[in-house]
Design a protein around this motif. Structure first.
Motif, PDB file in Angstrom:
ATOM      1  N   GLU A  80       0.857  -1.196   0.000  1.00 54.46           N
ATOM      2  CA  GLU A  80       0.000   0.000   0.000  1.00 54.46           C
ATOM      3  C   GLU A  80       0.894   1.246   0.000  1.00 54.46           C
ATOM      4  OE1 GLU A  80      -3.951  -0.109   2.343  1.00 54.46           O
ATOM      5  OE2 GLU A  80      -2.564  -1.338   3.551  1.00 54.46           O
ATOM      6  N   PRO A  81       1.615   1.467  -1.094  1.00 54.49           N
ATOM      7  CA  PRO A  81       2.626   2.543  -1.094  1.00 54.49           C
ATOM      8  C   PRO A  81       2.063   3.949  -0.941  1.00 54.49           C
ATOM      9  CG  PRO A  81       2.303   1.668  -3.301  1.00 54.49           C
ATOM     10  CD  PRO A  81       1.551   0.778  -2.374  1.00 54.49           C
ATOM     11  N   TYR A  82       0.774   4.142  -1.260  1.00 55.75           N
ATOM     12  CA  TYR A  82       0.183   5.482  -1.209  1.00 55.75           C
ATOM     13  C   TYR A  82      -0.852   5.637  -0.097  1.00 55.75           C
ATOM     14  CZ  TYR A  82       2.331   5.844  -5.846  1.00 55.75           C
ATOM     15  OH  TYR A  82       3.226   5.854  -6.891  1.00 55.75           O
ATOM     16  N   ARG A  83      -0.825   4.764   0.859  1.00 55.28           N
ATOM     17  CA  ARG A  83      -1.856   4.795   1.912  1.00 55.28           C
ATOM     18  C   ARG A  83      -1.901   6.160   2.599  1.00 55.28           C
ATOM     19  NH1 ARG A  83      -1.449   0.263   6.427  1.00 55.28           N
ATOM     20  NH2 ARG A  83       0.230   1.610   7.177  1.00 55.28           N
ATOM     21  N   SER A  84      -0.775   6.666   3.022  1.00 58.08           N
ATOM     22  CA  SER A  84      -0.743   7.957   3.726  1.00 58.08           C
ATOM     23  C   SER A  84      -1.075   9.115   2.792  1.00 58.08           C
ATOM     24  CB  SER A  84       0.626   8.174   4.371  1.00 58.08           C
ATOM     25  OG  SER A  84       0.861   7.184   5.347  1.00 58.08           O
ATOM     26  N   LYS A  85      -0.695   8.994   1.525  1.00 57.53           N
ATOM     27  CA  LYS A  85      -1.009  10.040   0.548  1.00 57.53           C
ATOM     28  C   LYS A  85      -2.528  10.141   0.362  1.00 57.53           C
ATOM     29  CE  LYS A  85       3.302  10.994  -0.847  1.00 57.53           C
ATOM     30  NZ  LYS A  85       3.949  12.301  -0.628  1.00 57.53           N
ATOM     31  N   TYR A  86      -3.177   8.979   0.294  1.00 56.60           N
ATOM     32  CA  TYR A  86      -4.643   8.985   0.148  1.00 56.60           C
ATOM     33  C   TYR A  86      -5.308   9.586   1.393  1.00 56.60           C
ATOM     34  CZ  TYR A  86      -3.950   5.879  -3.877  1.00 56.60           C
ATOM     35  OH  TYR A  86      -3.571   5.333  -5.075  1.00 56.60           O
ATOM     36  N   ARG A  87      -4.755   9.281   2.571  1.00 56.44           N
ATOM     37  CA  ARG A  87      -5.278   9.847   3.823  1.00 56.44           C
ATOM     38  C   ARG A  87      -5.111  11.366   3.803  1.00 56.44           C
ATOM     39  NH1 ARG A  87      -8.629  10.800   7.531  1.00 56.44           N
ATOM     40  NH2 ARG A  87      -7.822  11.401   9.560  1.00 56.44           N
ATOM     41  N   ALA A  88      -3.949  11.828   3.344  1.00 51.09           N
ATOM     42  CA  ALA A  88      -3.692  13.269   3.250  1.00 51.09           C
ATOM     43  C   ALA A  88      -4.705  13.926   2.310  1.00 51.09           C
ATOM     44  CB  ALA A  88      -2.271  13.513   2.751  1.00 51.09           C
ATOM     45  N   ARG A  89      -5.010  13.249   1.215  1.00 55.59           N
ATOM     46  CA  ARG A  89      -5.955  13.777   0.228  1.00 55.59           C
ATOM     47  C   ARG A  89      -7.327  14.009   0.858  1.00 55.59           C
ATOM     48  NH1 ARG A  89      -6.653  10.304  -5.123  1.00 55.59           N
ATOM     49  NH2 ARG A  89      -4.397  10.695  -5.147  1.00 55.59           N
ATOM     50  N   GLU A  90      -7.800  13.038   1.644  1.00 54.69           N
ATOM     51  CA  GLU A  90      -9.107  13.164   2.300  1.00 54.69           C
ATOM     52  C   GLU A  90      -9.110  14.331   3.278  1.00 54.69           C
ATOM     53  OE1 GLU A  90     -11.832  11.626   1.371  1.00 54.69           O
ATOM     54  OE2 GLU A  90     -10.530  10.746  -0.152  1.00 54.69           O
TER      55      GLU A  90
END
Length: 609
Positions: free
Chosen positions: A30-40
């Motif tokens: 899940e390389p972008y998990r934190s990026k997706y969280r940041a997006r939300e």
């Protein structure tokens, strides 16, 4: 909006932390998990600021008060910028572009305001849109965005000059705002980033002079604002030196290399490969990376020394490739007059760093000349510096694991000896220098498998042949000074000639098809070397010394055959003539003269029988 302000600030800070800190620990699956969280979180902030803002193009600039409207537009632009970067970092380029363009539009009318300009240049997409389009290969569009960012920075600094609000400050409580000094530093870093990417764009567009100018300015600003990675900076400076070398700007090239060496030393200690094995895996990787970059900088130094010597040779050689002594004295006198003024005038334009840093750079510069060496003593000093860097490069680029790089380093070492030999007046010592070249190249030639390294094998074969040829010529010149050549000298001349023939023939054999047939038409990249090899083989057979008349006649016949091959090939393939014009002229003369000489020899031999 006051009620939503604190939650908006908190959500923004959490988004930045998720994107820039937590994302480094995201699992591989899940390389972008934190990026997706940041997006939300960023979307939450946008909703708190202005519900329905997604559909707005003019943003808060239409709000009740002008200042309030501008402030809302700036905050929304920051969020759009962050969302744009977030999407591009997760490889969603079209969505990223959409958000970045929204950010630009939000600030179009107030982009020169102190609380908007930094967002517009950095956040509102000029830099990031420029980078995005460059990544897509659309260099002209990237150039437009980046030049727009550069222009806005220059306008703002000229008209206003006050350090602008940093994008992140729009979501910071009043007591946490930045000092004027820190604001200025951040804005200057943004502009440096713009210049860095413009340098890449101009390089893509083949505007080399402009690219070098922007690269130089970028490097200087990175030092000035203490915003650089020492290894990356050092490599960029060393790379820039190679541009200056191509322009024969040796003072500038040396300055870049000296600065590269000094800044690289800030990257930390480099352990030996043996000591590095005792460290953990990540530290081993870091140390190996440092060793590689150190070796790459060393190779740039080698090119500096090699070019300096080669350009000196070109300037000093006469029409037969020997040292022009009269010109040498003339150039020495001329240099004495001009050197001081030249040094003072040019150094002002190329200084890197503060006065403290420059003292260290100057200490490195003083180890090697930046003016063309005009005699053996000066050439040897440059050669020794180059040879030290050869040894440094070889520490990393070893044959086991770095075949191509290792061979290129050895070829540079050979080239250093070759050009130094030009300055040596004593033929015996000059011959020994060429022998050093043979000793380093011949083992490589034997070790490499032509099936995998055909082009490199050809290069080595041709260079070895040329080197043996040069040694033979020197031995002939030494022998001609004697009243009568002794048997040892004759044997040496013949041995060197035969070695040269052997390697020329190995080169020519490498051009044959699998069924050993020589091509009727040579590939464009080998036409000249192949025809020159034939020409040299013809001459070498003519230089072999023998008391056996029959053997001499055989040698003359082989010589004639090689000359005839060259003439016939050029007759059948006229496009080849331009690549061997000088050799062809001499060849035609020999084709006309040799049969008569051979006939005279036959008559002599028959009269003795």
């Amino acid at each position: 909006m006051a009620d939503s302000w604190q939650p908006a600030c908190d959500a923004y800070r959490r988004a930045i932390a998720a994107s820039e800190v937590e994302s480094k620990s995201d699992p591989e699956n899940e390389p972008y998990r934190s990026k997706y969280r940041a997006r939300e979180l960023l979307r939450e902030v946008r909703a708190l600021l202005a519900p329905g803002a997604e559909e707005e193009s003019g943003g808060g600039s239409q709000a009740a008060g002008e200042d309030e409207g501008r402030l809302l537009a700036a905050r929304l632009a920051v969020i759009e910028f962050r969302l744009g970067v977030n999407h591009t970092e997760t490889e969603e380029m079209s969505a990223g572009e959409e958000h970045l363009v929204k950010a630009v539009r939000l600030l179009e009318r107030c982009r020169m305001a102190h609380d908007c300009v930094s967002i517009y240049v950095q956040g509102a997409g000029e830099n990031n849109l420029g980078i995005l389009w460059a990544d897509r290969g659309e260099i002209i569009i990237a150039q437009t965005y980046l030049e727009s960012a550069e222009s806005l920075y220059c306008q703002y600094m000229k008209k206003i000059g006050k350090p602008p609000t940093d994008p992140d400050e729009h979501f910071t409580l009043e007591e946490q705002t930045l000092t004027e000094q820190e604001r200025a530093k951040r804005f200057e870093r943004v502009y440096t980033h713009t210049l860095y990417y413009l340098a890449q764009v101009y390089k893509h567009l083949k505007q080399d002079e402009k690219a070098a100018q922007y690269c130089h300015t970028t490097l200087q600003r990175q030092l000035e604002y203490d915003s650089y990675n020492p290894v990356e900076w050092a490599i960029n400076a060393a790379t820039l030196s190679q541009y200056y070398l191509g322009k024969q700007c040796y003072m500038e090239a040396r300055h870049c290399l000296a600065a590269s060496t000094v800044i690289f030393s800030k990257a930390g200690q480099i352990l030996s490969p043996e000591a590095a094995k005792e460290t953990d895996e990540s530290e081993q990787e870091r140390l190996d990376h440092l060793r590689q970059k150190k070796a790459e900088i060393a190779r740039c130094w080698v090119k500096y020394c090699l070019n300096l010597l080669a350009d000196a040779r070109k300037k000093l050689e006469d029409n037969i490739g020997e040292l022009d002594v009269d010109l040498q004295e003339e150039l020495k006198a001329e240099r004495k007059k001009q050197e001081d003024e030249k040094e003072k005038g040019r150094k002002k334009a190329v200084l890197f760093g503060s006065s403290d840093l420059y003292d260290s750079i100057l200490a490195v510069e003083e180890k090697v000349h930046c003016s063309l060496p005009l005699d053996f003593k000066e050439a040897r000093e440059v050669f020794l510096v180059g040879q030290n860097y050869i040894n440094e490069a070889k520490e990393y680029f070893q044959l086991d694991g770095h075949v191509t790089d290792h061979i290129e380093v050895i070829q540079d070492h050979s080239a250093l000896f070759k050009v130094l030999a030009f300055f040596e007046e004593d033929y015996e010592r000059r011959c020994k220098m060429h022998k050093r070249r043979v000793d380093m190249l011949e083992p490589l030639c034997k070790e490499l498998n032509p099936q995998y390294y055909l082009l490199i094998c050809r290069q080595l074969q041709f260079e070895l042949a040329d080197t043996y040829y040069e040694m033979m010529d020197l031995k002939v010149a030494i022998g001609n000074k004697l009243d009568e050549m002794d048997s040892h000298t004759i044997k040496k001349i013949n041995s060197l000639a035969q070695a040269a023939i052997k390697f020329y023939e190995m080169f020519l054999d490498s051009l044959r098809s699998p069924d050993k047939k020589f091509p009727e038409k040579l590939e464009e990249d080998v036409v000249r070397p192949a025809l020159v090899a034939k020409f040299h083989i013809a001459r070498l057979y003519g230089k072999l010394i023998t008391a056996d008349g029959k053997k001499q006649l055989e040698n003359m016949q082989i010589s004639l055959n090689c000359y005839a091959f060259l003439v016939n090939y050029c007759a059948d393939h006229e496009e080849a003539i331009k690549s061997v014009e000088t050799e062809l002229e001499l060849t035609k003369e020999m084709v006309a003269l040799l049969p008569a000489r051979m006939e005279r020899l036959r008559i002599q031999l028959s009269s003795f029988s």
